[in-house]
Design a protein around this motif. Structure first.
Motif, short mmCIF file in Angstrom:
data_model
loop_
_atom_site.label_atom_id
_atom_site.label_comp_id
_atom_site.label_asym_id
_atom_site.label_seq_id
_atom_site.Cartn_x
_atom_site.Cartn_y
_atom_site.Cartn_z
N ILE A 145 -12.86 29.76 8.30
CA ILE A 145 -13.72 29.88 8.64
C ILE A 145 -13.52 31.66 9.93
N VAL A 146 -14.96 32.39 9.43
CA VAL A 146 -14.94 33.69 10.09
C VAL A 146 -16.15 33.54 10.62
N TYR A 147 -17.06 32.83 10.46
CA TYR A 147 -18.96 33.08 11.76
C TYR A 147 -18.64 30.86 11.37
N PHE A 148 -19.25 30.64 12.36
CA PHE A 148 -19.48 29.90 12.56
C PHE A 148 -21.54 29.37 12.44
N TYR A 149 -21.62 28.66 11.74
CA TYR A 149 -23.13 28.33 11.22
C TYR A 149 -23.32 27.80 12.33
N VAL A 150 -24.93 27.73 13.01
CA VAL A 150 -25.49 26.70 13.77
C VAL A 150 -26.72 26.52 13.25
N ILE A 151 -26.81 25.04 12.93
CA ILE A 151 -27.88 24.32 12.50
C ILE A 151 -29.07 23.89 13.63
N ASP A 152 -30.12 23.60 13.43
CA ASP A 152 -30.88 22.82 13.90
C ASP A 152 -31.17 21.13 13.54
N GLU A 153 -31.96 20.58 13.55
CA GLU A 153 -32.05 18.93 13.85
C GLU A 153 -32.21 18.69 12.13
N HIS A 161 -24.26 44.16 2.31
CA HIS A 161 -24.69 43.54 3.35
C HIS A 161 -23.65 43.84 4.31
N LYS A 162 -21.99 44.38 3.57
CA LYS A 162 -20.53 44.38 4.45
C LYS A 162 -20.67 43.20 5.25
N LEU A 163 -20.19 42.14 4.94
CA LEU A 163 -20.56 40.73 5.73
C LEU A 163 -19.18 40.60 5.08
N LEU A 164 -18.40 38.82 5.90
CA LEU A 164 -16.60 39.43 4.92
C LEU A 164 -17.34 37.12 4.77
N ALA A 165 -18.51 36.68 5.26
CA ALA A 165 -18.94 35.34 4.49
C ALA A 165 -19.91 35.74 4.67
N PHE A 166 -20.62 33.98 3.90
CA PHE A 166 -22.50 34.07 3.69
C PHE A 166 -21.85 32.41 3.93
N PRO A 167 -22.98 31.89 4.79
CA PRO A 167 -23.53 30.15 3.85
C PRO A 167 -24.21 30.44 2.68
N ILE A 168 -24.25 29.47 1.84
CA ILE A 168 -24.87 28.99 1.15
C ILE A 168 -26.06 28.33 1.40
N VAL A 169 -27.33 28.23 0.88
CA VAL A 169 -28.77 27.31 1.36
C VAL A 169 -29.23 26.73 0.25
N ASP A 170 -29.82 26.34 0.16
CA ASP A 170 -30.44 25.15 -0.68
C ASP A 170 -31.87 25.63 -0.80
N GLU A 171 -32.61 25.04 -0.71
CA GLU A 171 -34.64 25.18 -1.28
C GLU A 171 -34.84 25.30 0.16
N GLU A 172 -34.38 23.90 0.94
CA GLU A 172 -34.75 23.74 2.59
C GLU A 172 -34.33 24.61 3.42
N ARG A 173 -33.64 26.11 2.99
CA ARG A 173 -32.47 25.88 4.22
C ARG A 173 -31.56 25.16 4.52
N ARG A 174 -30.73 23.91 4.04
CA ARG A 174 -30.32 23.29 4.11
C ARG A 174 -28.33 23.68 3.72
N VAL A 175 -27.63 23.84 4.77
CA VAL A 175 -26.20 24.31 4.34
C VAL A 175 -25.79 23.86 3.26
#
Length: 331
Positions: A49-57, A106-120
């Motif tokens: 973990i570097v960042y915590f990703y937040v999702i919606d409903e 972007h010089k970030l340490l991590a990125f989320p991978i998302v599908d076409e619906e932007r789901r992680v």
């Protein structure tokens, strides 16, 4: 990766999903900080973990929370108030090379991978790439990897025609200037350049010099990848390249001279071509190796500028050598 070493180009074309890790635990946009920390503590599938990703409903990416901010915020604070809603994510259909561009840009340490619906669907961090790069067995392959990423990123960053034109046109002017100077030289040596035994070989003579010059530029750039420019190493490599250039020029000049002798039936023409090609290739090898080192010492980008300048100088030096020898032998 398999047991046999892979080329960097093969690895870079992999889908990024083959190299991603887990994005767990995912936090919910309606949670409080206290609830989010409880989720983290009870999660059995925690990645690096570097960042915590937040999702919606609907499990779509809603934001990101830095670890420090999560730990230092009041327990009752809603996650939506401390998260950054503008989150850069890597599409799941991206390649490893495209993912590398995100890290470089972007010089970030991590990125989320998302599908076409932007789901992680996962995440990728810098540590993953470091581990993969260490598995590349040959140093040259690793150098190619970083060079390819740099080239691809610099070209991809120019998404508009204007900046792309502005970045490349000035160096094309080197070719224009070199061509005009070559035309002036040919005009100044009109008594030689228009001879039936000289004119047919002008393109061949300059092409050989340009080829060797670009090869020398490539060798210099390769050397600059692994170490900073130093005069001692430069002089040592220059001596070697001049020797190789002399051998290449002599071999090519001998072949062309023999062909010209059979074709034109003139020993003088053959000698002129032999000496002209030998001298032109010898000088072009020195020019091609020297330019990247000198440009790096002057804190300029050697990869962008060395090629056009080396080609222009190779043409000028070779034509002067060829025409002067022709005037001396045929005049």
């Amino acid at each position: 990766m398999g047991s046999s070493p892979r080329k960097s180009a093969d690895w870079l074309s992999d889908p990024v999903t083959l190299h991603m890790g887990t994005a767990s635990p995912l936090l919910h946009v309606n949670q409080t900080v206290d609830e989010a920390i409880a989720v983290v503590r009870t999660s059995s599938d925690v990645g690096r973990i570097v960042y915590f990703y937040v999702i919606d409903e609907e499990r779509r990416l809603a934001g990101v929370v830095a670890t420090r901010k999560l730990l230092l915020s009041q327990p009752w604070t809603p996650i939506r108030e401390i998260m950054a809603s503008k989150t850069t994510a890597i599409p799941a259909n991206s390649t490893v090379l495209q993912a590398c561009e995100y890290f470089a840009e972007h010089k970030l340490l991590a990125f989320p991978i998302v599908d076409e619906e932007r789901r992680v669907v996962g995440a990728v961090d810098v540590g993953l790439y470091t581990d993969e790069i260490q598995e590349i067995d040959r140093r040259q392959d690793a150098d190619d990897l970083f060079q390819l990423i740099g080239i691809h990123l610099s070209e991809a960053a120019k998404v508009r025609a204007g900046p792309a034109f502005a970045g490349r046109f000035p160096w094309l002017l080197c070719n224009v200037a070199g061509g005009m100077l070559s035309a002036l030289i040919a005009d100044a040596y009109q008594d030689i350049s228009t001879l039936a035994v000289v004119a047919p070989f002008i393109a061949l003579v300059t092409a050989l010099a340009e080829s060797v010059s670009i090869q020398s530029v490539g060798l210099a750039l390769q050397a600059l990848h692994s170490q900073p420019p130093r005069w001692t190493s430069f002089l040592r490599k220059l001596q070697l390249e001049l020797t190789v250039g002399l051998l290449l020029g002599g071999a090519c000049g001998l072949v062309v001279g023999l062909v010209a002798l059979l074709w034109k039936g003139s020993l003088v023409v053959a000698a002129s071509l032999f000496l002209g090609i030998t001298g032109g290739v010898f000088a072009s090898a020195g020019v091609g190796l020297s330019l990247p080192f000198l440009m790096r010492l002057c804190r300029r980008d050697p990869q962008l500028a060395s090629g056009p300048i080396a080609l222009a100088l190779a043409d000028v030096v070779t034509l002067l050598c060829y025409f002067n020898l022709g005037r001396w032998l045929l005049g």
